[in-house]
Motif scaffolding. Structure first.
Motif, mmCIF file in Angstrom:
data_model
loop_
_atom_site.group_PDB
_atom_site.id
_atom_site.type_symbol
_atom_site.label_atom_id
_atom_site.label_comp_id
_atom_site.label_asym_id
_atom_site.label_seq_id
_atom_site.Cartn_x
_atom_site.Cartn_y
_atom_site.Cartn_z
ATOM 1 N N ARG A 1 -34.218 108.048 45.859
ATOM 2 C CA ARG A 1 -33.657 107.317 44.738
ATOM 3 C C ARG A 1 -33.922 108.094 43.445
ATOM 4 O O ARG A 1 -35.019 108.613 43.235
ATOM 5 N N TYR A 2 -32.908 108.173 42.603
ATOM 6 C CA TYR A 2 -32.993 108.900 41.343
ATOM 7 C C TYR A 2 -32.928 107.897 40.188
ATOM 8 O O TYR A 2 -32.081 107.002 40.193
ATOM 9 N N GLN A 3 -33.781 108.077 39.174
ATOM 10 C CA GLN A 3 -33.717 107.248 37.978
ATOM 11 C C GLN A 3 -33.781 108.141 36.745
ATOM 12 O O GLN A 3 -34.602 109.070 36.679
ATOM 13 N N PHE A 4 -32.916 107.854 35.769
ATOM 14 C CA PHE A 4 -32.872 108.663 34.551
ATOM 15 C C PHE A 4 -32.195 107.863 33.452
ATOM 16 O O PHE A 4 -31.506 106.864 33.719
ATOM 17 N N SER A 5 -32.383 108.278 32.214
ATOM 18 C CA SER A 5 -31.820 107.591 31.046
ATOM 19 C C SER A 5 -31.147 108.609 30.134
ATOM 20 O O SER A 5 -31.812 109.258 29.329
ATOM 21 N N PRO A 6 -29.832 108.776 30.251
ATOM 22 C CA PRO A 6 -29.124 109.706 29.355
ATOM 23 C C PRO A 6 -29.215 109.246 27.900
ATOM 24 O O PRO A 6 -29.343 108.051 27.610
ATOM 25 N N GLN A 7 -29.123 110.209 26.996
ATOM 26 C CA GLN A 7 -29.105 109.935 25.557
ATOM 27 C C GLN A 7 -27.837 110.559 24.974
ATOM 28 O O GLN A 7 -27.429 111.644 25.384
ATOM 29 N N PHE A 8 -27.227 109.871 24.006
ATOM 30 C CA PHE A 8 -25.985 110.389 23.434
ATOM 31 C C PHE A 8 -25.899 110.047 21.958
ATOM 32 O O PHE A 8 -26.604 109.159 21.448
ATOM 33 N N ARG A 9 -25.005 110.739 21.282
ATOM 34 C CA ARG A 9 -24.663 110.399 19.904
ATOM 35 C C ARG A 9 -23.266 110.950 19.611
ATOM 36 O O ARG A 9 -22.809 111.903 20.237
ATOM 37 N N GLY A 10 -22.603 110.303 18.661
ATOM 38 C CA GLY A 10 -21.267 110.752 18.305
ATOM 39 C C GLY A 10 -20.569 109.740 17.429
ATOM 40 O O GLY A 10 -21.074 108.648 17.170
ATOM 41 N N HIS A 11 -19.388 110.110 16.959
ATOM 42 C CA HIS A 11 -18.553 109.227 16.164
ATOM 43 C C HIS A 11 -17.456 108.642 17.064
ATOM 44 O O HIS A 11 -16.826 109.362 17.848
ATOM 45 N N PHE A 12 -17.231 107.347 16.934
ATOM 46 C CA PHE A 12 -16.301 106.626 17.792
ATOM 47 C C PHE A 12 -15.275 105.884 16.938
ATOM 48 O O PHE A 12 -15.543 105.520 15.794
ATOM 49 N N SER A 13 -14.108 105.663 17.525
ATOM 50 C CA SER A 13 -13.093 104.820 16.906
ATOM 51 C C SER A 13 -12.472 103.945 17.985
ATOM 52 O O SER A 13 -12.586 104.241 19.186
ATOM 53 N N LYS A 14 -11.833 102.854 17.581
ATOM 54 C CA LYS A 14 -11.193 101.974 18.553
ATOM 55 C C LYS A 14 -10.013 102.685 19.209
ATOM 56 O O LYS A 14 -9.326 103.484 18.580
ATOM 57 N N LEU A 15 -9.791 102.348 20.465
ATOM 58 C CA LEU A 15 -8.665 102.889 21.213
ATOM 59 C C LEU A 15 -7.554 101.844 21.218
ATOM 60 O O LEU A 15 -7.803 100.653 21.437
ATOM 61 N N ALA A 16 -6.324 102.279 20.978
ATOM 62 C CA ALA A 16 -5.214 101.330 20.847
ATOM 63 C C ALA A 16 -4.785 100.746 22.188
ATOM 64 O O ALA A 16 -4.343 99.591 22.253
ATOM 65 N N GLY A 17 -4.897 101.510 23.274
ATOM 66 C CA GLY A 17 -4.452 100.981 24.553
ATOM 67 C C GLY A 17 -4.734 101.920 25.710
ATOM 68 O O GLY A 17 -5.005 103.110 25.509
ATOM 69 N N ALA A 18 -4.667 101.357 26.932
ATOM 70 C CA ALA A 18 -4.882 102.148 28.153
ATOM 71 C C ALA A 18 -4.036 101.558 29.267
ATOM 72 O O ALA A 18 -4.001 100.334 29.447
ATOM 73 N N GLN A 19 -3.353 102.416 30.019
ATOM 74 C CA GLN A 19 -2.507 101.989 31.125
ATOM 75 C C GLN A 19 -2.833 102.813 32.367
ATOM 76 O O GLN A 19 -2.963 104.034 32.292
ATOM 77 N N TRP A 20 -2.946 102.126 33.505
ATOM 78 C CA TRP A 20 -3.206 102.771 34.785
ATOM 79 C C TRP A 20 -1.926 102.800 35.608
ATOM 80 O O TRP A 20 -1.167 101.840 35.610
ATOM 81 N N GLN A 21 -1.718 103.896 36.336
ATOM 82 C CA GLN A 21 -0.543 104.021 37.183
ATOM 83 C C GLN A 21 -0.933 104.597 38.543
ATOM 84 O O GLN A 21 -1.617 105.625 38.615
ATOM 85 N N ASP A 22 -0.512 103.912 39.600
ATOM 86 C CA ASP A 22 -0.623 104.431 40.976
ATOM 87 C C ASP A 22 -2.043 104.847 41.337
ATOM 88 O O ASP A 22 -2.266 105.962 41.842
ATOM 89 N N THR A 23 -3.011 103.957 41.144
ATOM 90 C CA THR A 23 -4.390 104.314 41.478
ATOM 91 C C THR A 23 -4.574 104.542 42.984
ATOM 92 O O THR A 23 -5.480 105.278 43.394
ATOM 93 N N GLN A 24 -3.761 103.897 43.806
ATOM 94 C CA GLN A 24 -3.794 104.079 45.264
ATOM 95 C C GLN A 24 -5.214 103.911 45.807
ATOM 96 O O GLN A 24 -5.880 102.923 45.495
#
Length: 223
Positions: A168-191
């Motif tokens: 079993r592996y355990q870890f805690s990634p750390q991140f930073r950055g600038h974010f903005s809202k996303l207007a939309g997302a569409q999925w197609q043919d995930t199969q």
């Protein structure tokens, strides 16, 4: 099915890893029936439903070079006392897959990513096991950016546990950055490639044009 990549005789790029790039962070609320239907993707069961994150990442810089990835970050309910996990992850290079499996127990599988971008519209076609799916994303025309550092979030949200047959592996990634809202997302043919998140409730999602992510050395326990 997980592809088995031969582990290097010696770890070529040991942790910690510093990665930089851009990312799309999609948030969804999953009902219990959705989770049951997606059981082949190893989502943790829930009688109440819960939120998960899907990340589509273009990693421009890493210790093993640039690569793309699509993953599910599964956040079980805190009341269940389970840590977050990454039950499904597709990547574009074999060296990333081999290191991810060996160093963090990530079930990385090799796929091809094909990107198209025009204005605020981004499309990514993903080819895996002779099947193809697409994810279409729309950025905000005039985005308002805000800064997020992982230190601003509860530590429990960042703890990840990955189970393999013998350890079993355990870890805690750390991140930073600038974010903005996303207007939309569409999925197609995930199969059979990915859960069909077009059938889930889409929550507010975000775009990070430039992020920095640190993957630390995992704590490994033998079962």
């Amino acid at each position: 099915m997980q592809q088995n990549f031969p582990a290097p005789d010696a770890v070529l790029s040991p942790p910690p890893w510093l990665m930089q790039g851009e990312a799309f962070i999609l948030n969804y609320w999953l009902t219990p029936s959705f989770i049951r239907q997606a059981q082949d993707f190893r989502l943790a069961p829930s009688a109440l439903g819960r939120a998960v994150q899907v990340l589509l990442v273009r990693c421009r810089s890493s210790p093993v070079g640039p690569y793309d990835e699509l993953l599910i970050l599964d956040h079980p309910l805190i009341a269940k006392r389970r840590l977050s996990s990454i039950p499904k992850i597709l990547v574009s290079t074999g060296i990333s897959a081999a290191h991810g499996q060996q160093l963090w127990g990530l079930p990385k599988e090799l796929a091809q990513f094909e990107w198209h971008e025009q204005g605020q519209d981004v499309s990514c076609a993903i080819h895996f096991n002779r099947q193809s799916m697409a994810l279409r994303l729309k950025k905000m025309k005039s985005p308002r950016c805000f800064y997020i550092n992982s230190h601003h979030l509860p530590a429990a949200m960042l703890k990840i546990s990955q189970a393999q047959p013998d350890r079993r592996y355990q870890f805690s990634p750390q991140f930073r950055g600038h974010f903005s809202k996303l207007a939309g997302a569409q999925w197609q043919d995930t199969q059979d490639i990915f859960p069909d998140f077009s059938q889930a409730r889409h929550l507010q999602s975000f775009y990070a044009p430039e992020f920095k992510l640190v993957f630390p050395e995992a704590r490994i326990q033998q079962k």
